[in-house]
Design a protein around this motif. Sequence first.
Motif, PDB file in Angstrom:
ATOM      1  N   THR A 124       0.817  -1.218   0.000  1.00  0.00           N
ATOM      2  CA  THR A 124       0.000   0.000   0.000  1.00  0.00           C
ATOM      3  C   THR A 124       0.847   1.263   0.000  1.00  0.00           C
ATOM      4  N   SER A 125       2.122   1.139  -0.330  1.00  0.00           N
ATOM      5  CA  SER A 125       3.009   2.301  -0.356  1.00  0.00           C
ATOM      6  C   SER A 125       2.855   3.068  -1.669  1.00  0.00           C
ATOM      7  N   VAL A 126       3.459   4.246  -1.715  1.00  0.00           N
ATOM      8  CA  VAL A 126       3.461   5.067  -2.922  1.00  0.00           C
ATOM      9  C   VAL A 126       4.907   5.416  -3.251  1.00  0.00           C
ATOM     10  N   LEU A 127       5.301   5.120  -4.448  1.00  0.00           N
ATOM     11  CA  LEU A 127       6.679   5.383  -4.869  1.00  0.00           C
ATOM     12  C   LEU A 127       6.923   6.880  -4.969  1.00  0.00           C
ATOM     13  N   PRO A 128       7.966   7.397  -4.328  1.00  0.00           N
ATOM     14  CA  PRO A 128       8.278   8.818  -4.490  1.00  0.00           C
ATOM     15  C   PRO A 128       8.439   9.184  -5.964  1.00  0.00           C
ATOM     16  N   GLY A 129       7.934  10.347  -6.328  1.00  0.00           N
ATOM     17  CA  GLY A 129       7.995  10.782  -7.712  1.00  0.00           C
ATOM     18  C   GLY A 129       6.800  10.361  -8.537  1.00  0.00           C
ATOM     19  N   SER A 130       5.777   9.782  -7.877  1.00  0.00           N
ATOM     20  CA  SER A 130       4.595   9.296  -8.602  1.00  0.00           C
ATOM     21  C   SER A 130       3.444  10.304  -8.573  1.00  0.00           C
ATOM     22  N   THR A 131       3.759  11.556  -8.537  1.00  0.00           N
ATOM     23  CA  THR A 131       2.749  12.602  -8.379  1.00  0.00           C
ATOM     24  C   THR A 131       1.790  12.648  -9.568  1.00  0.00           C
ATOM     25  N   ILE A 132       0.493  12.770  -9.266  1.00  0.00           N
ATOM     26  CA  ILE A 132      -0.525  12.867 -10.313  1.00  0.00           C
ATOM     27  C   ILE A 132      -0.773  14.329 -10.669  1.00  0.00           C
ATOM     28  N   ASP A 133      -1.412  14.549 -11.793  1.00  0.00           N
ATOM     29  CA  ASP A 133      -1.898  15.870 -12.187  1.00  0.00           C
ATOM     30  C   ASP A 133      -3.419  15.825 -12.084  1.00  0.00           C
ATOM     31  N   PRO A 134      -4.006  16.469 -11.065  1.00  0.00           N
ATOM     32  CA  PRO A 134      -5.462  16.392 -10.899  1.00  0.00           C
ATOM     33  C   PRO A 134      -6.247  16.815 -12.128  1.00  0.00           C
ATOM     34  N   ALA A 135      -5.766  17.806 -12.853  1.00  0.00           N
ATOM     35  CA  ALA A 135      -6.483  18.259 -14.044  1.00  0.00           C
ATOM     36  C   ALA A 135      -6.554  17.164 -15.099  1.00  0.00           C
ATOM     37  N   VAL A 136      -5.527  16.319 -15.156  1.00  0.00           N
ATOM     38  CA  VAL A 136      -5.532  15.200 -16.092  1.00  0.00           C
ATOM     39  C   VAL A 136      -6.420  14.073 -15.569  1.00  0.00           C
ATOM     40  N   VAL A 137      -6.311  13.775 -14.291  1.00  0.00           N
ATOM     41  CA  VAL A 137      -7.072  12.671 -13.695  1.00  0.00           C
ATOM     42  C   VAL A 137      -8.572  12.922 -13.784  1.00  0.00           C
ATOM     43  N   TRP A 138      -8.992  14.142 -13.421  1.00  0.00           N
ATOM     44  CA  TRP A 138     -10.420  14.449 -13.417  1.00  0.00           C
ATOM     45  C   TRP A 138     -10.905  15.135 -14.692  1.00  0.00           C
ATOM     46  N   GLY A 139      -9.970  15.482 -15.553  1.00  0.00           N
ATOM     47  CA  GLY A 139     -10.347  16.084 -16.828  1.00  0.00           C
ATOM     48  C   GLY A 139     -10.834  17.510 -16.719  1.00  0.00           C
ATOM     49  N   ARG A 140     -10.500  18.183 -15.649  1.00  0.00           N
ATOM     50  CA  ARG A 140     -10.914  19.580 -15.468  1.00  0.00           C
ATOM     51  C   ARG A 140     -10.154  20.150 -14.277  1.00  0.00           C
ATOM     52  N   ARG A 141     -10.329  21.432 -14.053  1.00  0.00           N
ATOM     53  CA  ARG A 141      -9.779  22.070 -12.859  1.00  0.00           C
ATOM     54  C   ARG A 141     -10.943  22.456 -11.954  1.00  0.00           C
ATOM     55  N   ALA A 142     -11.004  21.843 -10.782  1.00  0.00           N
ATOM     56  CA  ALA A 142     -12.077  22.095  -9.828  1.00  0.00           C
ATOM     57  C   ALA A 142     -11.511  21.894  -8.426  1.00  0.00           C
ATOM     58  N   PRO A 143     -12.141  22.467  -7.411  1.00  0.00           N
ATOM     59  CA  PRO A 143     -11.672  22.237  -6.041  1.00  0.00           C
ATOM     60  C   PRO A 143     -11.663  20.743  -5.714  1.00  0.00           C
ATOM     61  N   LEU A 144     -10.576  20.296  -5.108  1.00  0.00           N
ATOM     62  CA  LEU A 144     -10.399  18.876  -4.805  1.00  0.00           C
ATOM     63  C   LEU A 144     -10.571  18.631  -3.312  1.00  0.00           C
ATOM     64  N   VAL A 145     -11.378  17.629  -2.973  1.00  0.00           N
ATOM     65  CA  VAL A 145     -11.576  17.201  -1.590  1.00  0.00           C
ATOM     66  C   VAL A 145     -11.012  15.790  -1.441  1.00  0.00           C
ATOM     67  N   VAL A 146     -10.179  15.595  -0.429  1.00  0.00           N
ATOM     68  CA  VAL A 146      -9.533  14.308  -0.183  1.00  0.00           C
ATOM     69  C   VAL A 146     -10.045  13.754   1.134  1.00  0.00           C
ATOM     70  N   GLU A 147     -10.615  12.542   1.092  1.00  0.00           N
ATOM     71  CA  GLU A 147     -11.025  11.889   2.343  1.00  0.00           C
ATOM     72  C   GLU A 147     -10.059  10.759   2.660  1.00  0.00           C
ATOM     73  N   ILE A 148      -9.477  10.823   3.835  1.00  0.00           N
ATOM     74  CA  ILE A 148      -8.538   9.807   4.300  1.00  0.00           C
ATOM     75  C   ILE A 148      -9.302   8.783   5.133  1.00  0.00           C
ATOM     76  N   GLY A 149      -9.176   7.526   4.763  1.00  0.00           N
ATOM     77  CA  GLY A 149      -9.903   6.479   5.460  1.00  0.00           C
ATOM     78  C   GLY A 149     -11.377   6.514   5.115  1.00  0.00           C
ATOM     79  N   SER A 150     -11.686   6.361   3.837  1.00  0.00           N
ATOM     80  CA  SER A 150     -13.064   6.529   3.357  1.00  0.00           C
ATOM     81  C   SER A 150     -13.960   5.344   3.678  1.00  0.00           C
ATOM     82  N   GLY A 151     -13.398   4.233   4.164  1.00  0.00           N
ATOM     83  CA  GLY A 151     -14.203   3.093   4.586  1.00  0.00           C
ATOM     84  C   GLY A 151     -15.059   2.534   3.463  1.00  0.00           C
TER      85      GLY A 151
END
Length: 250
Positions: free
Chosen positions: A57-84
């Motif tokens: 469940t680790s993340v390799l350093p340098g694996s940064t995403i581009d939110p605009a590419v992932v979601w296909g737009r620029r919008a406020p991003l909300v991150v939930e940690i431990g979403s169950g």
Amino acid sequence: MPDTPDAAPGALAAPRFRDKPVSFVRRSGRMSDGQERAWAELSPTYLLDAPRDAAATSVLPGSTIDPAVVWGRRAPLVVEIGSGQGHAIVHAASTTPDRDFLAVEVFKAGLARTMLDADRAGVQNLRLVEANAPEVLEHLLPAASAAEVWVFFPDPWHKNKHTKRRLVAPDFAPLAARVLASDGTLRLATDWEDYARQMRDVLDASPLFARAFAGEWADRFEGRVMTAFERKGIRAGRAIRDLAYRRVDG
């Protein structure tokens, strides 16, 4: 694992492990047939690819995403940690289509259930990642990319010998601050009084955050739907404590 740079030919590198305890224990619980189908059919749409480092469940350093590419737009991003099971974030994503959402969770069955409910609700502004939250905050998300970070009912690790596993500890504050934009909001909730006080002490001590509430505790966040964790705490007679902090330049 790759060989170490100075290893003899054919010699395997010594196994590497995280140098800090994580805030979860992964259990190999079996998914239902519906969850297995959801994982197979829906993960290409909803699940982010997180290149791994030392652990599953680790993340390799340098694996940064581009939110605009992932979601296909620029919008406020909300991150939930431990979403169950995803109840809170699916509800939020379906009722707030002008925002984008990222669910961070390590339990595969919970992620499958989240994808299934999101698909049924026709949610398109939600993505999920199966990864350790501190590594998501440190490596996967760009700096200042989130409008809000949510931590609702994290594992309290209430036994004294286990409290070192708690997510919201002093080293969590700079990681959360890193991904929050200036004036972004960190929202937290728990039904364990001593953990609530620990959360408040940690964030009050951080120069990167300022209280976004008056009095001892914040009002209940209206955007948080009632989940099984909250109901369980109420039935047990525990007070639900909310906290909200604003990201400041420190």
